[in-house]
Scaffold this motif. Structure first.
Motif, PDB file in Angstrom:
ATOM      1  N   ILE A 105     -13.053 -37.415 -25.362  1.00 20.20           N
ATOM      2  CA  ILE A 105     -13.504 -38.807 -25.326  1.00 20.20           C
ATOM      3  C   ILE A 105     -12.661 -39.625 -24.350  1.00 20.20           C
ATOM      4  O   ILE A 105     -13.201 -40.426 -23.572  1.00 20.20           O
ATOM      5  N   MET A 106     -11.359 -39.415 -24.344  1.00 15.81           N
ATOM      6  CA  MET A 106     -10.535 -40.177 -23.402  1.00 15.81           C
ATOM      7  C   MET A 106     -10.839 -39.773 -21.958  1.00 15.81           C
ATOM      8  O   MET A 106     -10.884 -40.618 -21.065  1.00 15.81           O
ATOM      9  N   ARG A 107     -11.080 -38.493 -21.736  1.00 19.74           N
ATOM     10  CA  ARG A 107     -11.444 -38.034 -20.382  1.00 19.74           C
ATOM     11  C   ARG A 107     -12.801 -38.617 -19.982  1.00 19.74           C
ATOM     12  O   ARG A 107     -12.998 -39.042 -18.834  1.00 19.74           O
ATOM     13  N   SER A 108     -13.744 -38.633 -20.921  1.00 15.89           N
ATOM     14  CA  SER A 108     -15.085 -39.159 -20.635  1.00 15.89           C
ATOM     15  C   SER A 108     -15.035 -40.651 -20.368  1.00 15.89           C
ATOM     16  O   SER A 108     -15.698 -41.161 -19.458  1.00 15.89           O
ATOM     17  N   LYS A 109     -14.257 -41.357 -21.172  1.00 16.25           N
ATOM     18  CA  LYS A 109     -14.112 -42.806 -20.976  1.00 16.25           C
ATOM     19  C   LYS A 109     -13.539 -43.099 -19.588  1.00 16.25           C
ATOM     20  O   LYS A 109     -14.035 -43.976 -18.877  1.00 16.25           O
ATOM     21  N   ALA A 110     -12.538 -42.353 -19.190  1.00 17.57           N
ATOM     22  CA  ALA A 110     -11.946 -42.548 -17.864  1.00 17.57           C
ATOM     23  C   ALA A 110     -12.979 -42.273 -16.772  1.00 17.57           C
ATOM     24  O   ALA A 110     -13.069 -43.011 -15.778  1.00 17.57           O
ATOM     25  N   LEU A 111     -13.768 -41.213 -16.953  1.00 20.67           N
ATOM     26  CA  LEU A 111     -14.809 -40.900 -15.965  1.00 20.67           C
ATOM     27  C   LEU A 111     -15.778 -42.061 -15.823  1.00 20.67           C
ATOM     28  O   LEU A 111     -16.097 -42.482 -14.696  1.00 20.67           O
ATOM     29  N   LEU A 112     -16.261 -42.580 -16.961  1.00 21.62           N
ATOM     30  CA  LEU A 112     -17.292 -43.621 -16.907  1.00 21.62           C
ATOM     31  C   LEU A 112     -16.746 -44.948 -16.387  1.00 21.62           C
ATOM     32  O   LEU A 112     -17.502 -45.760 -15.853  1.00 21.62           O
ATOM     33  N   GLU A 113     -15.454 -45.159 -16.534  1.00 18.05           N
ATOM     34  CA  GLU A 113     -14.855 -46.359 -15.942  1.00 18.05           C
ATOM     35  C   GLU A 113     -14.805 -46.242 -14.418  1.00 18.05           C
ATOM     36  O   GLU A 113     -14.971 -47.218 -13.702  1.00 18.05           O
ATOM     37  N   GLU A 114     -14.615 -45.029 -13.923  1.00 17.55           N
ATOM     38  CA  GLU A 114     -14.541 -44.821 -12.482  1.00 17.55           C
ATOM     39  C   GLU A 114     -15.916 -44.604 -11.874  1.00 17.55           C
ATOM     40  O   GLU A 114     -16.194 -45.030 -10.755  1.00 17.55           O
ATOM     41  N   ASN A 115     -16.773 -43.927 -12.612  1.00 13.68           N
ATOM     42  CA  ASN A 115     -18.100 -43.580 -12.128  1.00 13.68           C
ATOM     43  C   ASN A 115     -19.102 -43.825 -13.257  1.00 13.68           C
ATOM     44  O   ASN A 115     -19.357 -42.934 -14.067  1.00 13.68           O
ATOM     45  N   PRO A 116     -19.663 -45.031 -13.339  1.00 13.03           N
ATOM     46  CA  PRO A 116     -20.509 -45.389 -14.489  1.00 13.03           C
ATOM     47  C   PRO A 116     -21.788 -44.558 -14.601  1.00 13.03           C
ATOM     48  O   PRO A 116     -22.372 -44.487 -15.681  1.00 13.03           O
ATOM     49  N   SER A 117     -22.245 -43.959 -13.516  1.00 10.83           N
ATOM     50  CA  SER A 117     -23.507 -43.196 -13.563  1.00 10.83           C
ATOM     51  C   SER A 117     -23.301 -41.797 -12.990  1.00 10.83           C
ATOM     52  O   SER A 117     -23.888 -41.442 -11.962  1.00 10.83           O
ATOM     53  N   PRO A 118     -22.528 -40.977 -13.654  1.00 15.70           N
ATOM     54  CA  PRO A 118     -22.267 -39.638 -13.120  1.00 15.70           C
ATOM     55  C   PRO A 118     -23.484 -38.727 -13.280  1.00 15.70           C
ATOM     56  O   PRO A 118     -24.293 -38.897 -14.192  1.00 15.70           O
ATOM     57  N   SER A 119     -23.578 -37.759 -12.387  1.00 14.08           N
ATOM     58  CA  SER A 119     -24.586 -36.709 -12.546  1.00 14.08           C
ATOM     59  C   SER A 119     -24.065 -35.710 -13.579  1.00 14.08           C
ATOM     60  O   SER A 119     -22.875 -35.729 -13.944  1.00 14.08           O
ATOM     61  N   GLU A 120     -24.951 -34.809 -14.014  1.00 14.39           N
ATOM     62  CA  GLU A 120     -24.506 -33.779 -14.964  1.00 14.39           C
ATOM     63  C   GLU A 120     -23.377 -32.948 -14.347  1.00 14.39           C
ATOM     64  O   GLU A 120     -22.396 -32.618 -15.012  1.00 14.39           O
ATOM     65  N   ALA A 121     -23.529 -32.639 -13.053  1.00 14.72           N
ATOM     66  CA  ALA A 121     -22.493 -31.842 -12.384  1.00 14.72           C
ATOM     67  C   ALA A 121     -21.161 -32.580 -12.358  1.00 14.72           C
ATOM     68  O   ALA A 121     -20.095 -31.979 -12.527  1.00 14.72           O
ATOM     69  N   GLU A 122     -21.224 -33.892 -12.163  1.00 14.78           N
ATOM     70  CA  GLU A 122     -19.983 -34.678 -12.134  1.00 14.78           C
ATOM     71  C   GLU A 122     -19.333 -34.749 -13.510  1.00 14.78           C
ATOM     72  O   GLU A 122     -18.108 -34.737 -13.632  1.00 14.78           O
ATOM     73  N   ALA A 126     -15.688 -33.317 -14.317  1.00 10.05           N
ATOM     74  CA  ALA A 126     -14.651 -34.185 -14.904  1.00 10.05           C
ATOM     75  C   ALA A 126     -14.066 -33.582 -16.170  1.00 10.05           C
ATOM     76  O   ALA A 126     -12.881 -33.751 -16.460  1.00 10.05           O
ATOM     77  N   LEU A 127     -14.899 -32.882 -16.929  1.00 14.10           N
ATOM     78  CA  LEU A 127     -14.444 -32.311 -18.203  1.00 14.10           C
ATOM     79  C   LEU A 127     -13.918 -30.881 -18.054  1.00 14.10           C
ATOM     80  O   LEU A 127     -13.580 -30.246 -19.059  1.00 14.10           O
ATOM     81  N   SER A 128     -13.823 -30.413 -16.822  1.00 17.67           N
ATOM     82  CA  SER A 128     -13.506 -28.994 -16.631  1.00 17.67           C
ATOM     83  C   SER A 128     -12.090 -28.621 -17.080  1.00 17.67           C
ATOM     84  O   SER A 128     -11.811 -27.456 -17.335  1.00 17.67           O
ATOM     85  N   ASP A 129     -11.208 -29.609 -17.203  1.00 18.51           N
ATOM     86  CA  ASP A 129      -9.849 -29.313 -17.681  1.00 18.51           C
ATOM     87  C   ASP A 129      -9.732 -29.435 -19.197  1.00 18.51           C
ATOM     88  O   ASP A 129      -8.652 -29.222 -19.751  1.00 18.51           O
ATOM     89  N   ASN A 130     -10.821 -29.832 -19.853  1.00 14.94           N
ATOM     90  CA  ASN A 130     -10.788 -30.010 -21.303  1.00 14.94           C
ATOM     91  C   ASN A 130     -11.563 -28.869 -21.959  1.00 14.94           C
ATOM     92  O   ASN A 130     -12.766 -28.727 -21.741  1.00 14.94           O
ATOM     93  N   LEU A 131     -10.870 -28.084 -22.762  1.00 20.08           N
ATOM     94  CA  LEU A 131     -11.501 -26.928 -23.386  1.00 20.08           C
ATOM     95  C   LEU A 131     -11.956 -27.253 -24.803  1.00 20.08           C
ATOM     96  O   LEU A 131     -11.327 -28.028 -25.512  1.00 20.08           O
ATOM     97  N   CYS A 132     -13.079 -26.639 -25.183  1.00 22.51           N
ATOM     98  CA  CYS A 132     -13.575 -26.720 -26.552  1.00 22.51           C
ATOM     99  C   CYS A 132     -13.770 -25.294 -27.034  1.00 22.51           C
ATOM    100  O   CYS A 132     -14.422 -24.498 -26.361  1.00 22.51           O
ATOM    101  N   ARG A 133     -13.209 -24.981 -28.191  1.00 20.77           N
ATOM    102  CA  ARG A 133     -13.268 -23.593 -28.648  1.00 20.77           C
ATOM    103  C   ARG A 133     -14.455 -23.335 -29.561  1.00 20.77           C
ATOM    104  O   ARG A 133     -14.674 -22.200 -29.960  1.00 20.77           O
TER     105      ARG A 133
END
Ligand code: FES
Ligand code: FES
Length: 181
Positions: A105-122, A126-133
């Motif tokens: 959520i913190m990574r996503s919030k930072a992304l949307l503050e910098e890029n309010p309309s990201p593509s799916e690829a973006e 942006a989340l590529s350093d955040n792992l979910c198991r």
């Protein structure tokens, strides 16, 4: 040594050692939303924002926080009034055990503050350093894209609240239910 910083809008000061890491100081002082996963900068579960930048707190010397503005997941919404990113994660069932979610959520919030309309690829980048198991990433990515859409219709205020304009009445209503009239 003594450091001073702003955490979630509150001025805080701490006695620390130069070798202390930000994640340890945060968690020792009640900010347990930032999770300890790998403790080596490889999973993103400890992500917080420092002066707006998403940062892995487990590998960040606490001295970097001196004079900085830090945001943790505790500073976002409440149970009754979630931040749009949090609400989108809930509405998209984008979590299972939840351990990775504060960092996501913190990574996503930072992304949307910098890029309010990201593509799916973006979003995926942006989340590529955040792992979910356990969730996988599909619903998480969908949640971030939905949050982007919702926030496009809303104005996030400096105090973390947000507002939107009602299409029926034309009134601006903020997250506390107050209108602009
Ligand atoms: S706990 Fe910090 S990156 Fe994994
Ligand atoms: S929801 Fe369990 S690690 Fe992501």
């Amino acid at each position: 040594m003594h450091i001073e910083c702003t955490i979630n809008g509150n001025e805080r000061s701490f006695e620390v050692s130069k070798s202390d890491l930000l994640l340890d100081v945060l968690r020792q002082n009640g900010y347990t939303g930032a999770k300890r996963g790998c403790d080596t900068g490889a999973c993103g579960m400890c992500t917080v924002q420092i002066d707006g930048e998403p940062t892995m707190s487990c590998i960040t010397p606490v001295v970097k926080a001196d004079g900085a503005t830090i945001e943790t997941v505790e500073g976002l919404g409440t149970q009754d009034d979630l931040h749009p990113v949090q609400q989108a994660f809930v509405d998209n069932s984008a979590l299972q055990c939840g351990f990775c979610i504060p960092g996501m959520i913190m990574r996503s919030k930072a992304l949307l503050e910098e890029n309010p309309s990201p593509s799916e690829a973006e979003v995926r980048e942006a989340l590529s350093d955040n792992l979910c198991r356990c969730t996988g990433y599909k619903k998480i990515v969908e949640a971030v894209l939905e949050a982007s859409e919702r926030m496009g219709e809303q104005t996030v205020a400096a105090d973390g609240g947000y507002s939107c304009r009602c299409e029926d009445t034309g009134l601006e209503v903020d997250s506390r239910g107050e209108t602009d009239r």
